[in-house]
Design an enzyme around this catalytic site. Structure first.
Site, PDB file in Angstrom:
ATOM      1  N   LYS A 116       0.857  -1.183   0.000  1.00  9.64           N
ATOM      2  CA  LYS A 116       0.000   0.000   0.000  1.00  9.64           C
ATOM      3  C   LYS A 116       0.889   1.229   0.000  1.00  9.64           C
ATOM      4  O   LYS A 116       2.029   1.172   0.479  1.00  9.64           O
ATOM      5  CB  LYS A 116      -0.885   0.021   1.260  1.00  9.64           C
ATOM      6  CG  LYS A 116      -2.123   0.866   1.112  1.00  9.64           C
ATOM      7  CD  LYS A 116      -3.204   0.122   0.346  1.00  9.64           C
ATOM      8  CE  LYS A 116      -4.452   0.953   0.162  1.00  9.64           C
ATOM      9  NZ  LYS A 116      -5.551   0.135  -0.379  1.00  9.64           N
TER      10      LYS A 116
HETATM   11  P1  NAD Z   1     -12.780   7.691  -3.014  1.00 11.63           P
HETATM   12  O1  NAD Z   1     -11.804   8.721  -2.589  1.00 11.63           O
HETATM   13  O2  NAD Z   1     -13.087   7.544  -4.459  1.00 11.63           O
HETATM   14  O3  NAD Z   1     -14.185   7.899  -2.254  1.00 11.63           O
HETATM   15  C1  NAD Z   1     -14.279   8.000  -0.881  1.00 11.63           C
HETATM   16  C2  NAD Z   1     -15.702   8.457  -0.555  1.00 11.63           C
HETATM   17  O4  NAD Z   1     -15.864   8.423   0.872  1.00 11.63           O
HETATM   18  C3  NAD Z   1     -16.008   9.889  -0.981  1.00 11.63           C
HETATM   19  O5  NAD Z   1     -17.342   9.958  -1.449  1.00 11.63           O
HETATM   20  C4  NAD Z   1     -15.858  10.688   0.311  1.00 11.63           C
HETATM   21  O6  NAD Z   1     -16.618  11.882   0.290  1.00 11.63           O
HETATM   22  C5  NAD Z   1     -16.430   9.679   1.283  1.00 11.63           C
HETATM   23  N1  NAD Z   1     -16.063   9.896   2.692  1.00 11.63           N
HETATM   24  C6  NAD Z   1     -14.866  10.230   3.206  1.00 11.63           C
HETATM   25  N2  NAD Z   1     -14.969  10.383   4.537  1.00 11.63           N
HETATM   26  C7  NAD Z   1     -16.265  10.111   4.861  1.00 11.63           C
HETATM   27  C8  NAD Z   1     -16.997  10.093   6.079  1.00 11.63           C
HETATM   28  N3  NAD Z   1     -16.418  10.374   7.224  1.00 11.63           N
HETATM   29  N4  NAD Z   1     -18.314   9.773   6.017  1.00 11.63           N
HETATM   30  C9  NAD Z   1     -18.914   9.466   4.848  1.00 11.63           C
HETATM   31  N5  NAD Z   1     -18.273   9.484   3.672  1.00 11.63           N
HETATM   32  C10 NAD Z   1     -16.964   9.801   3.684  1.00 11.63           C
HETATM   33  O7  NAD Z   1     -12.238   6.318  -2.410  1.00 11.63           O
HETATM   34  P2  NAD Z   1     -12.624   4.839  -2.875  1.00 11.63           P
HETATM   35  O8  NAD Z   1     -11.621   4.390  -3.860  1.00 11.63           O
HETATM   36  O9  NAD Z   1     -14.080   4.763  -3.183  1.00 11.63           O
HETATM   37  O10 NAD Z   1     -12.309   4.031  -1.548  1.00 11.63           O
HETATM   38  C11 NAD Z   1     -13.248   3.916  -0.481  1.00 11.63           C
HETATM   39  C12 NAD Z   1     -12.839   2.754   0.412  1.00 11.63           C
HETATM   40  O11 NAD Z   1     -12.799   1.552  -0.366  1.00 11.63           O
HETATM   41  C13 NAD Z   1     -11.431   2.871   1.027  1.00 11.63           C
HETATM   42  O12 NAD Z   1     -11.442   2.241   2.288  1.00 11.63           O
HETATM   43  C14 NAD Z   1     -10.575   2.077   0.072  1.00 11.63           C
HETATM   44  O13 NAD Z   1      -9.370   1.612   0.668  1.00 11.63           O
HETATM   45  C15 NAD Z   1     -11.523   0.947  -0.253  1.00 11.63           C
HETATM   46  N6  NAD Z   1     -11.238   0.222  -1.482  1.00 11.63           N
HETATM   47  C16 NAD Z   1     -11.154   0.867  -2.677  1.00 11.63           C
HETATM   48  C17 NAD Z   1     -10.911   0.137  -3.822  1.00 11.63           C
HETATM   49  C18 NAD Z   1     -10.890   0.768  -5.180  1.00 11.63           C
HETATM   50  O14 NAD Z   1     -10.808   0.024  -6.179  1.00 11.63           O
HETATM   51  N7  NAD Z   1     -10.982   2.069  -5.313  1.00 11.63           N
HETATM   52  C19 NAD Z   1     -10.702  -1.250  -3.736  1.00 11.63           C
HETATM   53  C20 NAD Z   1     -10.805  -1.870  -2.501  1.00 11.63           C
HETATM   54  C21 NAD Z   1     -11.074  -1.130  -1.376  1.00 11.63           C
END
Ligand code: NAD
Length: 426
Positions: A116
């Site tokens: 990561k």
């Molecule tokens: P992103 O930055 O695209 O989106 C994050 C979202 O969460 C945004 O809408 C933001 O406004 C919201 N957010 C942030 N803090 C918040 C809070 N306190 N309350 C409510 N909403 C809040 O990120 P992402 O890629 O969608 O990742 C989200 C999660 O999924 C992370 O934990 C990431 O590690 C995990 N994840 C992502 C992927 C991927 O392919 N992008 C894969 C596996 C896991």
């Protein structure tokens, strides 16, 4: 990426995700009967790099950001894991996320270790040109340890396919030729895979469907709440709605909205494209962000950040099933409370593995210089997600343990087997 004027980010209580990750590993090691030496090898990161990122800002001033890349384990293949841009990133958080990547890749049987990366930056407060300079300098600093056979970054919170294009270009320039396999989650025109952008969300919904069925609920006619409307949450909400679930609440970092008759997710998407937030959508009422987690729904999908379900709110959760789109959204104490309250938790290393599966497909396509059809990507993704669901839920039932304990145990056993077969050098 722009911020919403006047909006206040809602931050949850921060818990130590590294402690939680270590505790999950300790349980698996004890259950599997491994010795302390094996435990130490599984716990310790293989490599950790902390770098300074001096940035020339658009106004001519200079500031220095901090970046991390942690390779937790590389016994099963090159390290693999996302890159996060967030002001809250710490080395411990990156260590925990890298460890979970190791278990995720092993559980889904993709030939990778876990890694990561993170940069302590709020991307919403920097211009696109500044973000490009940050990304290129960070990539240059970690160049010695990344590569298509060493460590392959992908997007995570605060980064996207443009970030991956800059990383790919910076790495390629250093090599003197184009190396598409150094990152995944690239734009399609640079060798990205069809279906990658929505893969994590698709996987989340495959697991949601299976988890709901396991407690006797059909997806059509069910109710759902989704926390986070970014790369994972937005498409998860779409796919849930497409499958006939009524998404009654959605949130982002600026607030939450609620409509007991179901939110029109497509219309909400247009609103977010225009305004940058779910807040102010006229097809739903404003709602309490913390309250979203406590709604009585069939499925709750936390898809934002870690530590949002904790000992302070777990007792109040009324969802039948929690499907972890985010990494580490449920603390260790909350896990215990949810189990005793009969809430089924589909753990992150299973539920959000769709992204790394299609990253693997993208990497395989890059290495073969060949593109698969979207339907092939989606069919293979579903097959792998459901196979993993079956093995985790069978193991959990057989041993009367949680899905998280079962998933971690299966993954840790696979990684340990790789260590055993490779032996110790020298
Ligand atoms: P992103 O930055 O695209 O989106 C994050 C979202 O969460 C945004 O809408 C933001 O406004 C919201 N957010 C942030 N803090 C918040 C809070 N306190 N309350 C409510 N909403 C809040 O990120 P992402 O890629 O969608 O990742 C989200 C999660 O999924 C992370 O934990 C990431 O590690 C995990 N994840 C992502 C992927 C991927 O392919 N992008 C894969 C596996 C896991």
């Amino acid at each position: 990426m722009s911020s919403i004027p006047g909006a206040v980010a809602v931050l949850p209580e921060r818990t130590s995700v590294l402690e939680d990750a270590h505790a999950q590993l300790a349980v698996a090691v004890a259950d599997l009967g491994y010795d302390s030496g094996t435990h130490a090898m599984l716990k310790q990161s293989r490599r950790e790099l902390t770098v300074s990122i001096p940035l020339r800002r658009d106004d001519g001033s200079t500031e220095v950001l901090t970046g991390y890349r942690v390779q937790h384990n590389i016994s099963r293949g090159p390290a693999k894991g996302g890159l996060r841009y967030s002001p809250h990133v710490t080395l411990d958080e990156v260590r925990a996320l890298a460890m979970w990547m190791t278990w995720k890749c092993a559980l889904l049987d993709v030939p990778y270790g876990g890694a990561k990366g993170g940069v302590t930056v709020d991307p919403r407060t920097y211009s696109t040109l500044e973000l490009e300079r940050i990304t290129r300098r960070y990539t240059s600093e970690i160049l010695p340890i990344i590569g298509p056979h060493q460590d392959i970054p992908a997007p995570d919170v605060g980064t996207d396919e443009q970030t991956m294009a800059w990383m790919m270009d910076t790495y390629s320039v250093s090599q003197g030729h184009t190396v598409p396999g150094v990152v995944t989650g690239k734009p399609l025109s640079l060798g990205g895979s069809l279906g990658r952008a929505s893969a994590t969300s698709r996987g989340v919904v495959h697991i949601a469907r299976a988890a709901l069925l396991s407690v006797g609920i059909d997806m059509p006619g069910s109710t759902a709440a989704v926390q986070g409307f970014g790369k994972v949450g937005r498409d998860a909400a779409h796919f849930l709605a497409d499958d006939g679930s009524q998404v009654i609440a959605v949130s982002d970092q600026f607030g939450a909205i609620h409509n007991p008759s179901g939110i029109d997710i497509r219309a909400l998407g247009h609103h977010v494209d225009r305004t940058g937030s779910v807040v102010g959508f006229d097809g739903a009422d404003e709602f309490d962000s913390d309250g979203l987690l406590e709604l009585e729904v069939d499925v709750l999908v936390p898809a934002a950040i870690e530590g949002v379900i904790h000992s302070g709110n777990a007792e109040r959760l009324r969802a039948r099933v929690v499907v972890e789109g985010a990494n580490g959204p449920t603390s260790r104490d909350a896990d215990t409370i949810l189990r005793s309250n009969g809430v089924l938790v589909a753990p992150d290393i299973l539920a959000n593995a769709g992204g790394v599966i299609v990253s693997y497909f993208e990497w395989a396509q890059a290495n073969q210089s060949y593109r698969w059809e979207a339907r092939d990507v989606e069919a293979r993704l579903e097959e792998r997600m459901l196979a993993a669901w079956r093995s985790v839920s069978d193991h959990a039932h057989t041993h009367d343990i949680t899905l998280r304990a079962a998933a971690t145990r299966l993954a840790v056993a696979r990684v340990t087997e790789a260590h055993r077969l490779r032996g110790l050098y020298p």
